[in-house]
Design an enzyme around this catalytic site. Sequence first.
Site, PDB file in Angstrom:
ATOM      1  N   ASP A 273      34.308  29.405  50.803  1.00 15.02           N
ATOM      2  CA  ASP A 273      33.209  30.352  50.714  1.00 15.02           C
ATOM      3  C   ASP A 273      32.090  29.786  49.838  1.00 15.02           C
ATOM      4  O   ASP A 273      32.340  29.322  48.718  1.00 15.02           O
ATOM      5  CB  ASP A 273      33.708  31.672  50.126  1.00 15.02           C
ATOM      6  CG  ASP A 273      32.607  32.709  50.025  1.00 15.02           C
ATOM      7  OD1 ASP A 273      32.258  33.293  51.058  1.00 15.02           O
ATOM      8  OD2 ASP A 273      32.092  32.916  48.908  1.00 15.02           O
ATOM      9  N   GLU A 314      32.267  27.247  55.092  1.00 16.47           N
ATOM     10  CA  GLU A 314      31.408  28.347  55.535  1.00 16.47           C
ATOM     11  C   GLU A 314      29.951  27.959  55.329  1.00 16.47           C
ATOM     12  O   GLU A 314      29.522  27.696  54.208  1.00 16.47           O
ATOM     13  CB  GLU A 314      31.714  29.616  54.739  1.00 16.47           C
ATOM     14  CG  GLU A 314      30.922  30.812  55.205  1.00 16.47           C
ATOM     15  CD  GLU A 314      30.250  31.579  54.092  1.00 16.47           C
ATOM     16  OE1 GLU A 314      29.671  32.627  54.378  1.00 16.47           O
ATOM     17  OE2 GLU A 314      30.263  31.118  52.932  1.00 16.47           O
TER      18      GLU A 314
END
Length: 576
Positions: A273, A314
């Site tokens: 992330d 991501e």
Amino acid sequence: MSEITISNGAMFNAYPDSIGEKWSDTIKLLKTPEFKDAFSLFYVLPTFFNSDLDRGFSIIDYNLNEDLVTTQDLRDLDNLNIKLKFDIVLNHLSVASPQFKDLLKYGEQSKYKDFFINWNQFWGNNGSMDNQGVVIPEKKYLDKLFMRKSGLPILKVPFPDGSEQPYWNTFYQDIKYQEISINDLKQIPNLIPEDAVLICEKINQLIQNNQDVSQIDLGKLTSFKPEILKVVNSKRHYLGQMDVNAKSPLIWEFYEETLEKVNGYGCNILRLDAFAYLHKEVGQSNFFNKPGTWDYLERIKKIAQKNNLMLLPEIHAEYGLGLHDEVASKGYYIYDFFLPGLVIHTLETGCNTALLKWINEIVTKKYKTVNMLGCHDGIPVLDLKGKAVNGNYNEGLLEDKEIEAIMDTIISRGGRVKNLYGPSGTKISYYQVNATFFSALGEDEKKLLLARAIQMFVPGIPQVWYLDIFAGKNDYEAADNAGSGGHKEINRTTISHDDIEAGLKKDIVLKQLEIIKIRNTCHAFTGNVDINTSNKNTLDITWQTQNSQAQLLADLKNLSFTIQVTENNQTKTYHY
């Protein structure tokens, strides 16, 4: 890097408390006959760990959140032969993390002094100090920053010496002030009671109106302002996702420990992330600058290999920038953030052109992807845009007017908007729109069912949001109650046991599960895919191996479709 063993499995996606009250309730659902054989993977969101903001993405530590998850849950999931996908939030940790709490307690003497990024120290002589004690970077540096919220990405925190230090805070923060009383001001020398009453009234009025207390005009009492603000800030409660300093060796020790820990929980896929914000350098963008970002990603990759983890970086960026292609060319799986908007566009226009352009790129370039329709976040739109690179404009998957049409359609159906900001705090672009995928499609069951079928036939690991399966509608009350940053709560409604019982009797739920099971169990999806469509108003996608075949035939105008599956010389046709 080791590969996951499931190449055709569907992935369930939920918070530990999305269904019922605890994760065990979700696992109970996965054991039902209706869900049997539907999923091979489970992406559980990071409230699985201890966290305090942004619904899990402000991590305190990577231990089990024992209010929601038990080790027995992990054993039960393993018995279902369902593998796990987790997040590691590379760019930041909570102010409540042990590391940041140590910094607040010991200040410059803390072991973790360099674990986080002191904004003023980072910029040093490359800017000028304002009257709030914050270094404002020179314009040539400031203009390169990619902002995720309005204003400078900082949170000022109290140090033991009484000073307030600004720390880099790219994402969320939540600051709450308590009203003050006359007793709170008694410690201020030479402040008479009558003036204290007036100050309390002014301060508390600002707090009630959510205005900036630091800008208070005290008139003739201005000399007392520093002491008064010190009192006000002492009663402040704040949360924040504090950016970590990846130049510190302690950060890499922390990553080593964390990847080993999540591997111990049974993790197979690790989503990175916000990794593109990790590398920061004066004079460069704070988003995917090079070569620093690549250097960090390779370091993470080596740690992942030791722990048998597949990495999923991501990245949200315009298609025209080509970052997806760059990351994929390095051998990484990529998140297919293009598919949600393309599916909506396809179903609203009845035209397959843009969708097939993307599918053919996946096939031709052999991308390894994880795709989705709905998720815990919003429906991406920025990702579909074109982008000028080195003076040349690279086209997007959709034209700007087509993207605007998607936005307008979803907003007219109740969606909420998330924007990106420039250094001045002004909006520069839509980022994403928040809505359930069902509501984004006008709560049309035929569209949702065909959207699910398209997802299951697009190359990549299909990730399925729990609320989409149950045809969840926009939760306006939850979004409104969550305040100014609560747009995401529109698509995070908790499903009760009664909701499940009712849902498992509905055709839209059962038919979606039927299609997902085909994707999850049919061997054809381990083979090759052929795109046979010649008419722009239809789809014809076939997967096949030597002994297995699955074909989707869809009419994009009337939204009808069939799926034909052949396994072991037995053919079955499903009509929808």
